[in-house]
Enzyme design. Structure first.
Site, PDB file in Angstrom:
ATOM      1  N   ASP A   1       0.806  -1.234  -0.042  1.00 55.65           N
ATOM      2  CA  ASP A   1      -0.120  -0.169   0.095  1.00 55.65           C
ATOM      3  C   ASP A   1       0.948   1.303   0.168  1.00 55.65           C
ATOM      4  OD1 ASP A   1      -3.304   0.726   1.859  1.00 55.65           O
ATOM      5  OD2 ASP A   1      -2.100   1.705   0.178  1.00 55.65           O
TER       6      ASP A   1
HETATM    7  C1  GLC Z   1      -4.318   4.398  -0.272  1.00 55.63           C
HETATM    8  C2  GLC Z   1      -5.197   3.376   0.187  1.00 55.63           C
HETATM    9  C3  GLC Z   1      -5.309   2.055  -0.791  1.00 55.63           C
HETATM   10  C4  GLC Z   1      -5.149   2.668  -2.169  1.00 55.63           C
HETATM   11  C5  GLC Z   1      -3.798   3.247  -2.410  1.00 55.63           C
HETATM   12  C6  GLC Z   1      -3.737   3.814  -3.562  1.00 55.63           C
HETATM   13  O1  GLC Z   1      -3.503   4.885   0.978  1.00 55.63           O
HETATM   14  O2  GLC Z   1      -4.892   2.647   1.446  1.00 55.63           O
HETATM   15  O3  GLC Z   1      -6.656   1.532  -0.624  1.00 55.63           O
HETATM   16  O4  GLC Z   1      -5.508   2.016  -3.202  1.00 55.63           O
HETATM   17  O5  GLC Z   1      -3.446   4.215  -1.272  1.00 55.63           O
HETATM   18  O6  GLC Z   1      -4.286   5.125  -3.723  1.00 55.63           O
END
Ligand code: GLC
Length: 722
Positions: free
Chosen positions: A265
């Site tokens: 993430d």
């Molecule tokens: C965010 C979220 C995740 C998302 C990623 C990209 O922090 O936790 O769900 O897909 O970043 O935007």
């Protein structure tokens, strides 16, 4: 390309080029994009070289057919080996045609329509140049303080698993079809169980609890063929997921045979330092690559440290090659080597994105996701000849798409007031704001009271702003804002029927609303056509059929409160509430205000004649269960007949209720239908204290009804298998 061809390609890559394939950056790192990318996490000075950026393997948050075409062409013009860039984005419940939030979609109990919504989201995204979506999010939740409950389908592992599969099928279909997306199930694992409901907080539970409740929906996505998995921000048994070898290599890859791409993430590899699981980015990189994380999202631990870790012998280059191969295999499955532009097409984009056909599906899903929570004295549906006062900060609000509304445009959303105006007789609607979301003035109150006094019924549109839920949107007080509760009090004084419509991203503490209102309609964030869907339910054109998939607590003091709870050794007997030494509160009931599976209709369904095919079942002989359901009202309606079981005695204690199936019956007034279920021995299996997954012979109860509380019941036994 064959695997051998991909391996040949890898063999031609320098170590730096391999490592750059593992880097994912936002759009603004790529020339030709003046669009502000979706910044969904902490941006930090990353110290990247031009070479790192131009060789980075994927980009997130960039869409728009022409922009994608320009970026891809520019990128390939600088690519020594012609490896195409992969475009990813958060298409969570729609691209530009926005569907209800997943917690609403879950309330539809309609996996086919959920699948259809994902297919449409994929098509709109694909023509706009996206290849992969960071969805479905299938984190099981039991704590409405957490802002991201809006993004999941709720508190039950069985139902979440059905939706998980449906979303993966809808997004991916057959990836040879360029109008589909590779899906990414997230957040692995158990991100939905943070202590205190506070986002990114510690998750700590037994491995048995993890496997029994929190892992099934991720596993369902893997079994459905999901191409990518995203690690979660939280620790799992003390180790951040992004560096958790047992979770990622042990369970995901070795036990579940997942051989797709594992992406971190946003910054979650680098954040191992803050967690206290790495001294620096080098150690973070080391732990993450050993855990099998292939792509690092938006931090440079890999590009800055993996080459040296390989050259020093601490990391085997084969581990890098393994990650690169999985990424190139995904690009190959997407057809990007043959056609790097895939479905990006400005002409089709204009035709397909936000088209009428797609908005119609969004409307239909919204009508099936809106839950009727209360309807005293048949205040709803609104009679055509009645004068209606529509009051509240959400009466004409465009903030009805929810936190993850991707390319959705709030101004394009169908507002409730506009929709009602189109549906009610001329002159029968008066509107007033009454209050803001967080503020109220005497002038607003006065205007609202005047509107109310000149009408027969008050419809009060209240709720949370979309930013009050979603990522980083945790709340300790889950009531409506004080200003709105004050507005309820003012309008209650008028003494006219009061129907409340709620726009919110979580189960709320409905003190100050539920008892005061005659009717309560839970609209969640209903998406692009939300106003029309709510209006058609309010006037009775659509009979509400949705059922809650997450319990509404009496108050935040009860949290976590969920239906599949254990009985304890001193269960409270509601008929003996004065007993002290039992598991209870002295200032609140134990039961939630509204239980899992709950929802009303404008008609009434009567259950009778619950039958089981035998008092004893075996592994070879499943049980057949049936019940008669009669529509005893005057309107046609859809009833979701739910089947629960209780294992009376297990190796470990077992929940009071476990959802094992449901049947939807569409019944005309006076019509009787029959819901039939088959219950197999496999459905009685669970994780024992030694983590073995099996059923136990012995006594069971089954429950059939319209929710997890109001049911008919029978007993049966599972015989020991011979
Ligand atoms: C965010 C979220 C995740 C998302 C990623 C990209 O922090 O936790 O769900 O897909 O970043 O935007």
């Amino acid at each position: 390309m064959t695997k051998e061809q991909l391996l040949d390609l890898i063999a031609q890559m320098t170590l730096e080029e391999k490592v750059a394939q593992l880097l994912q950056l936002t759009a603004n790192f790529h020339e030709g994009t003046d669009s502000e990318s979706q910044i969904t996490g902490p941006m930090e000075e990353m110290g990247l070289t031009e070479g790192m950026v131009s060789a980075s393997g994927s980009v997130l948050g960039l869409s728009g057919a022409q922009t994608v075409i320009d970026v891809q062409k520019s990128y390939l013009s600088k690519s020594r080996l012609g490896i195409p860039l992969m475009f990813m984005a958060d298409v969570v419940h729609g691209f530009k045609t926005i569907f209800p939030i997943p917690l609403a979609i879950g309330s539809s109990w309609d996996t086919e329509l959920a699948e259809k919504s994902a297919e449409i989201a994929a098509k709109e995204s694909a023509v706009a140049g996206i290849h992969v979506t960071f969805a479905p999010m299938v984190d099981l939740v039991r704590d409405p303080r957490w802002g991201r409950v809006m993004e999941t389908t709720g508190e039950d592992p069985y139902l979440n698993s059905l939706f998980s599969r449906a979303f993966v099928r809808g997004y991916q279909g057959d990836l040879k079809d360029p109008d589909r997306l590779a899906a990414c199930v997230k957040h692995f694992a158990a991100y939905g169980a943070p202590e205190g409901g506070r986002d990114y907080n510690t998750v700590d539970m037994s491995e048995r609890n993890l496997r029994e409740y929190y892992l099934p929906a991720y596993r369902a996505a893997v079994e459905e063929g999901v191409e990518m998995v995203m690690t979660s921000f939280n620790t799992v048994d003390g180790i951040p997921a992004s560096g958790n070898e047992k979770l990622m290599r042990g369970i995901l890859r070795d036990e579940w045979n997942f051989d797709g791409v594992l992406i971190s993430d946003w910054a979650s590899i680098h954040e191992m330092i803050a967690h206290g699981a790495a001294e620096d980015d080098c150690e973070a990189a080391y732990r993450a690559i050993r855990a099998g994380v292939d792509i690092e999202m938006m931090t440079p631990c890999y590009v800055h440290h993996l080459p040296a870790l390989v050259q020093s012998g601490k990391v085997d280059e084969a581990m890098i090659d393994e990650a690169v191969l999985r990424i190139l295999q995904l690009k190959d499955k997407l057809g990007l080597f043959e056609n790097p532009l895939r479905a990006a097409d400005p002409e089709r984009e204009r035709e397909v994105v936000f088209c009428e056909e797609h908005r119609q599906v969004s409307y239909e899903l919204a009508t099936k996701s809106i839950v009727l929570l209360k309807n005293e004295n048949h205040v709803l549906p609104l009679a055509q000849d009645k004068k209606v006062a529509l009051i509240g900060p959400f009466a004409q609000s465009e903030d009805i798409l929810g936190w993850w509304s991707c390319e959705g445009v709030k101004e394009d959303a169908t507002k409730l007031g506009t929709a009602l105006e189109e549906r009610l007789q001329a002159g029968n609607l008066v509107m007033a704001e009454g209050s803001g979301v967080h503020s109220i003035t005497p002038e607003q109150v006065e205007e609202a009271l005047q509107a109310a006094q000149q009408s027969d019924i008050i419809v009060l549109a209240l709720g949370e702003e979309s930013a009050m839920s979603g990522e980083g949107g945790s709340r300790t007080d889950i009531r409506l804002p004080e200003a709105q509760l004050a507005l309820v009090k003012h309008l209650k004084q008028v003494g006219k029927p009061l129907a409340v419509v709620l726009f919110n991203g979580r189960p709320l503490d409905l003190h100050g609303v539920f008892d005061e209102a005659d009717a309560v309609v839970e609209a969640w964030f209903p998406g692009s056509e939300g106003g029309a869907a709510i209006a058609d339910i309010l006037i009775g054109k659509v009979n509400p059929s949705a059922r809650l998939t997450m319990s509404f607590p009496q108050s935040v003091g009860q949290v976590p409160v969920y239906y599949n709870r254990f009985n304890t050794g001193r269960p409270l007997d509601p008929k003996k509430n004065e007993e002290r030494y039992v598991s209870k509160y002295i200032d609140s009931p134990n039961e939630p205000l509204l239980p899992f599976g709950y929802g009303l209709s404008y008609t009434t369904f009567e259950y009778s004649d619950l039958r089981v095919s035998s008092e004893e079942m075996t592994a070879e002989l499943p049980l057949t269960i049936s019940v008669q359901v009669k529509n005893i009202g005057v309107l046609a309606g859809v009833e979701t007949v739910q089947l629960y079981i209780r294992d009376i005695s297990g190796d470990v204690v077992r929940p009071l209720r476990e959802l094992k199936g449901y049947v939807k019956l569409e019944l005309a007034p006076g019509e009787t239908g029959k819901a039939v279920f088959t219950l197999s021995e496999e459905q009685l299996r669970y994780h024992h204290s030694d983590l073995s997954f099996k059923s136990d012979p012995g006594k069971f109860q089954l429950f059939v009804g319209s929710n997890s509380r109001d049911t008919l019941t029978q007993s049966f036994r599972l015989a020991a298998s011979n």
